[in-house]
Design an enzyme around this catalytic site. Sequence first.
Site, PDB file in Angstrom:
ATOM      1  N   ARG A  24     -28.533   1.803  -7.909  1.00 42.91           N
ATOM      2  CA  ARG A  24     -27.794   1.117  -6.834  1.00 42.91           C
ATOM      3  C   ARG A  24     -28.253   1.609  -5.465  1.00 42.91           C
ATOM      4  NH1 ARG A  24     -21.946  -1.083  -8.236  1.00 42.91           N
ATOM      5  NH2 ARG A  24     -22.042  -1.066 -10.519  1.00 42.91           N
TER       6      ARG A  24
ATOM      7  N   HIS B   6      12.587 -10.963   7.886  1.00 43.83           N
ATOM      8  CA  HIS B   6      11.484 -10.713   6.954  1.00 43.83           C
ATOM      9  C   HIS B   6      11.919 -10.071   5.639  1.00 43.83           C
ATOM     10  CE1 HIS B   6       9.233 -11.705  10.516  1.00 43.83           C
ATOM     11  NE2 HIS B   6       9.633 -10.608  11.131  1.00 43.83           N
TER      12      HIS B   6
ATOM     13  N   ARG C 179       4.293  -9.790   7.698  1.00 45.16           N
ATOM     14  CA  ARG C 179       3.044 -10.576   7.792  1.00 45.16           C
ATOM     15  C   ARG C 179       2.775 -11.423   6.548  1.00 45.16           C
ATOM     16  NH1 ARG C 179      -1.535  -6.761  10.200  1.00 45.16           N
ATOM     17  NH2 ARG C 179      -2.608  -8.761  10.258  1.00 45.16           N
TER      18      ARG C 179
ATOM     19  N   PRO D 208      -0.697  -0.242   3.229  1.00 42.91           N
ATOM     20  CA  PRO D 208      -0.366   0.792   2.228  1.00 42.91           C
ATOM     21  C   PRO D 208      -1.549   1.040   1.284  1.00 42.91           C
ATOM     22  CG  PRO D 208       1.409  -0.810   2.418  1.00 42.91           C
ATOM     23  CD  PRO D 208       0.246  -1.347   3.215  1.00 42.91           C
ATOM     24  N   GLU D 209      -1.910   2.303   1.141  1.00 36.04           N
ATOM     25  CA  GLU D 209      -2.999   2.681   0.245  1.00 36.04           C
ATOM     26  C   GLU D 209      -2.403   3.171  -1.080  1.00 36.04           C
ATOM     27  OE1 GLU D 209      -6.208   2.447   0.754  1.00 36.04           O
ATOM     28  OE2 GLU D 209      -6.339   2.022   2.906  1.00 36.04           O
TER      29      GLU D 209
END
Length: 274
Positions: A155, A91, A114, A2-3
């Site tokens: 950078r 789960h 997981r 999930p973002e």
Amino acid sequence: MPELPEVETTRRGLAPHLEGRRIREVTLRRPDLRWPIPPEIARDLPGQRIAEVRRRAKYLLMDVDGGSALLHLGMSGSLRVLPVDTPVRAHDHVDIAVEGPRGQARVLRFNDPRRFGCLLWQPAGEVHPLLQGLGPEPLSDAFDGDYLFELSRGRKAPVKTFLMDQGVVVGVGNIYAAESLFLAGISPLRAAGKVSRERYVALADAVKRILGYAITRGGTTLRDFISPDGAPGYFEQELSAYGRGGEPCPRCRRPMKEASIGQRTTVWCGHCQK
Ligand code: ZN
């Protein structure tokens, strides 16, 4: 995984079911997820009213008196609000039962096959170590082209790696970095310190547009992710760069390039992105 848009979509889906509700009971079916679940969760949450469900980076914070429950979905976690008598599946590790409208209790159920997710405790007035050292939220006013320009001077890392650094800005994962750089016309390989202020303005704008759009569409479709109302996202079909190596560029039709940058697969157009 999930973002940020999926987590924000989850937050928006959960908030109306949780905010203002009193917690009845906490059920932990195992003592740990990625890390041990601290004793405050089962001991201090019952009886408390949830003031707000917030998000910081990809963490959800459920505020009660005395602190916040801190949740992360990890690789495969999902949260659903269900009738309290819904049978438990494999789960389903954590239930937080809350009072509902007209006495109908609901349960916030955390499923995580997981177990890379976590449920932790942040005492009021403190910032949990996991939330320390994070950059600004990408959709906040603190994140803009001037901010990126100033921070990037000197950078040498590729601009894509810079953009995905959580200390620079939170929640710009691989998909969203690729899409934002495509939209802004910036090569992901260019050194962060060699991108002009004007182009960083375009990049910050692209990040906000891409993430904002993904949130309105419920985030990308993910194998293990189900949004609170059970509907998948519809964003993936609309991606311009991510996952399109070798395909024609949506803008100029030349084949998109693909390479590994910072151990992440990256797709870009060598013609449209400089
Ligand atoms: Zn192109």
